[in-house]
Design a protein around this motif. Structure first.
Motif, PDB file in Angstrom:
ATOM      1  N   PRO A  31       0.840  -1.203   0.000  1.00 32.14           N
ATOM      2  CA  PRO A  31       0.000   0.000   0.000  1.00 32.14           C
ATOM      3  C   PRO A  31       0.870   1.246   0.000  1.00 32.14           C
ATOM      4  CG  PRO A  31       0.043  -0.985   2.174  1.00 32.14           C
ATOM      5  CD  PRO A  31       0.740  -1.952   1.259  1.00 32.14           C
ATOM      6  N   PRO A  32       0.306   2.396  -0.415  1.00 27.59           N
ATOM      7  CA  PRO A  32       1.116   3.613  -0.517  1.00 27.59           C
ATOM      8  C   PRO A  32       1.519   4.183   0.841  1.00 27.59           C
ATOM      9  CG  PRO A  32      -1.183   4.072  -0.997  1.00 27.59           C
ATOM     10  CD  PRO A  32      -1.060   2.592  -0.909  1.00 27.59           C
ATOM     11  N   ASP A  33       0.715   3.905   1.876  1.00 24.98           N
ATOM     12  CA  ASP A  33       1.032   4.417   3.208  1.00 24.98           C
ATOM     13  C   ASP A  33       1.797   3.374   4.009  1.00 24.98           C
ATOM     14  OD1 ASP A  33      -0.378   6.773   2.657  1.00 24.98           O
ATOM     15  OD2 ASP A  33      -2.264   5.802   3.251  1.00 24.98           O
ATOM     16  N   LYS A  34       2.466   3.828   5.021  1.00 25.39           N
ATOM     17  CA  LYS A  34       3.273   2.927   5.833  1.00 25.39           C
ATOM     18  C   LYS A  34       2.395   2.084   6.757  1.00 25.39           C
ATOM     19  CE  LYS A  34       7.700   5.328   6.101  1.00 25.39           C
ATOM     20  NZ  LYS A  34       8.438   4.196   5.506  1.00 25.39           N
ATOM     21  N   ILE A  35       2.841   0.838   6.984  1.00 26.26           N
ATOM     22  CA  ILE A  35       2.251   0.066   8.053  1.00 26.26           C
ATOM     23  C   ILE A  35       3.010   0.380   9.338  1.00 26.26           C
ATOM     24  CG2 ILE A  35       1.473  -1.820   6.565  1.00 26.26           C
ATOM     25  CD1 ILE A  35       3.901  -3.415   7.503  1.00 26.26           C
ATOM     26  N   ALA A  53      13.478  -6.863  19.175  1.00 27.40           N
ATOM     27  CA  ALA A  53      12.991  -5.600  18.631  1.00 27.40           C
ATOM     28  C   ALA A  53      12.426  -5.843  17.235  1.00 27.40           C
ATOM     29  CB  ALA A  53      14.114  -4.566  18.580  1.00 27.40           C
ATOM     30  N   VAL A  54      11.494  -4.969  16.817  1.00 18.57           N
ATOM     31  CA  VAL A  54      10.849  -5.098  15.512  1.00 18.57           C
ATOM     32  C   VAL A  54      11.083  -3.831  14.701  1.00 18.57           C
ATOM     33  CG1 VAL A  54       8.657  -5.416  14.309  1.00 18.57           C
ATOM     34  CG2 VAL A  54       9.087  -6.648  16.432  1.00 18.57           C
ATOM     35  N   ALA A  55      11.428  -3.993  13.416  1.00 19.96           N
ATOM     36  CA  ALA A  55      11.591  -2.862  12.497  1.00 19.96           C
ATOM     37  C   ALA A  55      10.888  -3.192  11.185  1.00 19.96           C
ATOM     38  CB  ALA A  55      13.066  -2.571  12.252  1.00 19.96           C
ATOM     39  N   VAL A  56      10.238  -2.180  10.580  1.00 22.00           N
ATOM     40  CA  VAL A  56       9.510  -2.367   9.324  1.00 22.00           C
ATOM     41  C   VAL A  56      10.380  -1.892   8.166  1.00 22.00           C
ATOM     42  CG1 VAL A  56       7.400  -1.819   8.060  1.00 22.00           C
ATOM     43  CG2 VAL A  56       7.347  -2.015  10.551  1.00 22.00           C
ATOM     44  N   ALA A  57      10.403  -2.680   7.075  1.00 23.96           N
ATOM     45  CA  ALA A  57      11.184  -2.316   5.897  1.00 23.96           C
ATOM     46  C   ALA A  57      10.610  -1.051   5.255  1.00 23.96           C
ATOM     47  CB  ALA A  57      11.172  -3.463   4.887  1.00 23.96           C
ATOM     48  N   PRO A  58      11.450  -0.230   4.609  1.00 22.14           N
ATOM     49  CA  PRO A  58      10.978   1.015   3.988  1.00 22.14           C
ATOM     50  C   PRO A  58       9.894   0.810   2.943  1.00 22.14           C
ATOM     51  CG  PRO A  58      13.375   1.026   4.162  1.00 22.14           C
ATOM     52  CD  PRO A  58      12.928  -0.356   4.536  1.00 22.14           C
ATOM     53  N   ASP A  59       9.900  -0.339   2.255  1.00 23.54           N
ATOM     54  CA  ASP A  59       8.898  -0.563   1.212  1.00 23.54           C
ATOM     55  C   ASP A  59       7.644  -1.255   1.747  1.00 23.54           C
ATOM     56  OD1 ASP A  59       9.808  -3.101   1.691  1.00 23.54           O
ATOM     57  OD2 ASP A  59      10.401  -3.526  -0.377  1.00 23.54           O
ATOM     58  N   ASN A  90       3.751 -11.073  20.338  1.00 20.42           N
ATOM     59  CA  ASN A  90       2.380 -10.655  20.088  1.00 20.42           C
ATOM     60  C   ASN A  90       2.439  -9.264  19.478  1.00 20.42           C
ATOM     61  OD1 ASN A  90      -0.308  -9.190  21.324  1.00 20.42           O
ATOM     62  ND2 ASN A  90      -0.666 -11.331  20.778  1.00 20.42           N
ATOM     63  N   LEU A  91       2.081  -9.157  18.186  1.00 18.16           N
ATOM     64  CA  LEU A  91       2.273  -7.926  17.421  1.00 18.16           C
ATOM     65  C   LEU A  91       0.946  -7.275  17.067  1.00 18.16           C
ATOM     66  CD1 LEU A  91       4.902  -9.332  14.902  1.00 18.16           C
ATOM     67  CD2 LEU A  91       5.367  -8.155  17.053  1.00 18.16           C
ATOM     68  N   ARG A  92       0.895  -5.957  17.186  1.00 19.48           N
ATOM     69  CA  ARG A  92      -0.228  -5.165  16.691  1.00 19.48           C
ATOM     70  C   ARG A  92       0.188  -4.570  15.358  1.00 19.48           C
ATOM     71  NH1 ARG A  92      -0.708  -3.516  22.302  1.00 19.48           N
ATOM     72  NH2 ARG A  92       0.785  -1.866  21.837  1.00 19.48           N
ATOM     73  N   VAL A  93      -0.480  -4.968  14.286  1.00 18.08           N
ATOM     74  CA  VAL A  93      -0.138  -4.514  12.943  1.00 18.08           C
ATOM     75  C   VAL A  93      -1.216  -3.555  12.456  1.00 18.08           C
ATOM     76  CG1 VAL A  93       0.432  -5.212  10.591  1.00 18.08           C
ATOM     77  CG2 VAL A  93       0.993  -6.721  12.512  1.00 18.08           C
ATOM     78  N   HIS A  94      -0.864  -2.278  12.312  1.00 22.97           N
ATOM     79  CA  HIS A  94      -1.783  -1.245  11.832  1.00 22.97           C
ATOM     80  C   HIS A  94      -1.602  -1.116  10.323  1.00 22.97           C
ATOM     81  CE1 HIS A  94      -2.431   0.052  16.050  1.00 22.97           C
ATOM     82  NE2 HIS A  94      -1.149  -0.256  16.173  1.00 22.97           N
ATOM     83  N   VAL A  95      -2.645  -1.479   9.579  1.00 19.93           N
ATOM     84  CA  VAL A  95      -2.573  -1.541   8.121  1.00 19.93           C
ATOM     85  C   VAL A  95      -3.291  -0.336   7.519  1.00 19.93           C
ATOM     86  CG1 VAL A  95      -3.110  -2.965   6.106  1.00 19.93           C
ATOM     87  CG2 VAL A  95      -2.536  -4.042   8.277  1.00 19.93           C
ATOM     88  N   PRO A  96      -2.760   0.267   6.449  1.00 18.46           N
ATOM     89  CA  PRO A  96      -3.435   1.394   5.801  1.00 18.46           C
ATOM     90  C   PRO A  96      -4.857   1.038   5.368  1.00 18.46           C
ATOM     91  CG  PRO A  96      -1.186   1.193   5.002  1.00 18.46           C
ATOM     92  CD  PRO A  96      -1.441  -0.006   5.861  1.00 18.46           C
ATOM     93  N   GLN A  97      -5.725   2.043   5.370  1.00 19.75           N
ATOM     94  CA  GLN A  97      -7.128   1.858   5.017  1.00 19.75           C
ATOM     95  C   GLN A  97      -7.273   1.206   3.643  1.00 19.75           C
ATOM     96  OE1 GLN A  97      -9.612   2.601   7.070  1.00 19.75           O
ATOM     97  NE2 GLN A  97     -11.213   1.890   5.660  1.00 19.75           N
ATOM     98  N   GLY A  98      -8.129   0.198   3.564  1.00 17.32           N
ATOM     99  CA  GLY A  98      -8.418  -0.442   2.293  1.00 17.32           C
ATOM    100  C   GLY A  98      -7.519  -1.602   1.943  1.00 17.32           C
ATOM    101  N   PHE A  99      -6.596  -1.949   2.831  1.00 17.02           N
ATOM    102  CA  PHE A  99      -5.678  -3.057   2.569  1.00 17.02           C
ATOM    103  C   PHE A  99      -5.761  -4.096   3.688  1.00 17.02           C
ATOM    104  CE2 PHE A  99      -3.809   0.061  -0.203  1.00 17.02           C
ATOM    105  CZ  PHE A  99      -3.241  -0.667  -1.231  1.00 17.02           C
ATOM    106  N   TRP A 210       0.085  -8.478   0.003  1.00 15.60           N
ATOM    107  CA  TRP A 210      -0.973  -7.489   0.184  1.00 15.60           C
ATOM    108  C   TRP A 210      -2.138  -7.729  -0.769  1.00 15.60           C
ATOM    109  CZ3 TRP A 210      -0.540  -4.133   4.141  1.00 15.60           C
ATOM    110  CH2 TRP A 210       0.742  -3.943   4.678  1.00 15.60           C
ATOM    111  N   LYS A 211      -3.334  -7.361  -0.342  1.00 14.40           N
ATOM    112  CA  LYS A 211      -4.480  -7.322  -1.246  1.00 14.40           C
ATOM    113  C   LYS A 211      -5.432  -6.214  -0.801  1.00 14.40           C
ATOM    114  CE  LYS A 211      -7.752 -10.565   0.867  1.00 14.40           C
ATOM    115  NZ  LYS A 211      -8.569 -11.805   0.654  1.00 14.40           N
ATOM    116  N   HIS A 212      -6.260  -5.732  -1.751  1.00 16.79           N
ATOM    117  CA  HIS A 212      -7.241  -4.712  -1.441  1.00 16.79           C
ATOM    118  C   HIS A 212      -8.441  -5.341  -0.744  1.00 16.79           C
ATOM    119  CE1 HIS A 212      -5.605  -1.186  -3.550  1.00 16.79           C
ATOM    120  NE2 HIS A 212      -5.115  -2.055  -4.410  1.00 16.79           N
ATOM    121  N   CYS A 213      -8.992  -4.623   0.206  1.00 11.33           N
ATOM    122  CA  CYS A 213     -10.232  -5.058   0.823  1.00 11.33           C
ATOM    123  C   CYS A 213     -11.402  -4.728  -0.095  1.00 11.33           C
ATOM    124  CB  CYS A 213     -10.442  -4.353   2.164  1.00 11.33           C
ATOM    125  SG  CYS A 213      -9.311  -4.934   3.464  1.00 11.33           S
ATOM    126  N   PRO A 214     -12.449  -5.551  -0.113  1.00  6.94           N
ATOM    127  CA  PRO A 214     -13.607  -5.259  -0.975  1.00  6.94           C
ATOM    128  C   PRO A 214     -14.362  -4.030  -0.510  1.00  6.94           C
ATOM    129  CG  PRO A 214     -14.033  -7.124   0.468  1.00  6.94           C
ATOM    130  CD  PRO A 214     -12.577  -6.807   0.621  1.00  6.94           C
TER     131      PRO A 214
END
Length: 214
Positions: A31-35, A53-59, A90-99, A210-214
């Motif tokens: 998605p275009p926005d960061k998780i 520790a947890v780190a998210v890749a730039p892409d 135990n991870l909380r994953v905040h995903v951009p809207q629509g994904f 990744w996939k788009h939500c309906p």
């Protein structure tokens, strides 16, 4: 005392039971926005407080869990409980809207020294909170062995388990290292399996599809 040793990359599948020959068909466009990934809790003998520790890749297509104290061993210098180490993330994953997302694969690095007759197992278990589906995979290594360990598996598109669209569910990753002396002599030898690298850390990379939500 076990010294940190250079290790090679490894990969194990996370979710699903069907192994694909190629992951080229995976919907990996991020998605275009960061998780944002937050660590809710870290528990286990392989990841004491402050050692993961947890780190998210730039892409946004992967995140990395880094360990600094993950070692299972038997034999000289070992405690009775050292044969098994585990870590529950135990991870909380905040995903951009629509994904929504799924875990397609994981890259592990490790090193093992196993005396003749000794055995070791690396196991991982993965599930979304509240989901009845739990997936696990294990790899066994037999002594004599004194080298990096690795395994490479990918999950097919049909086997991916996606996070529910529009819902925030924690994702759980439970990994385990287990070493068994077997027919080796633990009174005179030491066998171990570790997740570490030259600087004492292990970088475990979880790849996202990744996939788009309906």
């Amino acid at each position: 005392m076990v010294r940190a040793l250079a290790v090679a990359g490894a990969a194990v599948s996370l979710l699903g039971g069907t192994i694909a020959q190629s992951s080229s068909a995976l919907p990996t466009t991020p998605p275009p926005d960061k998780i944002v990934i937050d660590v809710a809790t870290v528990n286990g003998s392989g990841c004491p407080a402050g050692t993961a520790a947890v780190a998210v890749a730039p892409d946004n297509t992967a995140f990395t869990v880094t360990y600094s104290n993950y070692l299972a061993q038997v034999g000289v210098g070992s405690k009775p409980t050292d044969f098994r180490k585990n870590c529950q993330l135990n991870l909380r994953v905040h995903v951009p809207q629509g994904f929504t997302y799924a875990i397609a694969s994981a890259d592990y690095r490790g090193f093992a020294h196993l005396e003749k007759g000794a055995k070791a197992v690396q196991r991982a278990n993965y599930y979304f909170q509240g989901s009845p589906q739990t997936d696990s995979l294990s790899h066994q290594f037999n002594g004599p062995y004194d080298d990096s360990w690795q395994a490479t598996d990918s999950v097919s598109v049909a086997a991916l388990v996606w996070a529910p669209c529009g819902e925030l569910r924690n994702f759980n990753i439970n990994t385990e290292l287990r070493v068994n002396a077997g027919t080796s002599n633990p009174a005179t030898t030491t066998s171990f399996m570790t997740m570490d690298s030259t600087d004492g850390d292990i970088n475990t990379v979880y790849h996202l599809a990744w996939k788009h939500c309906p």
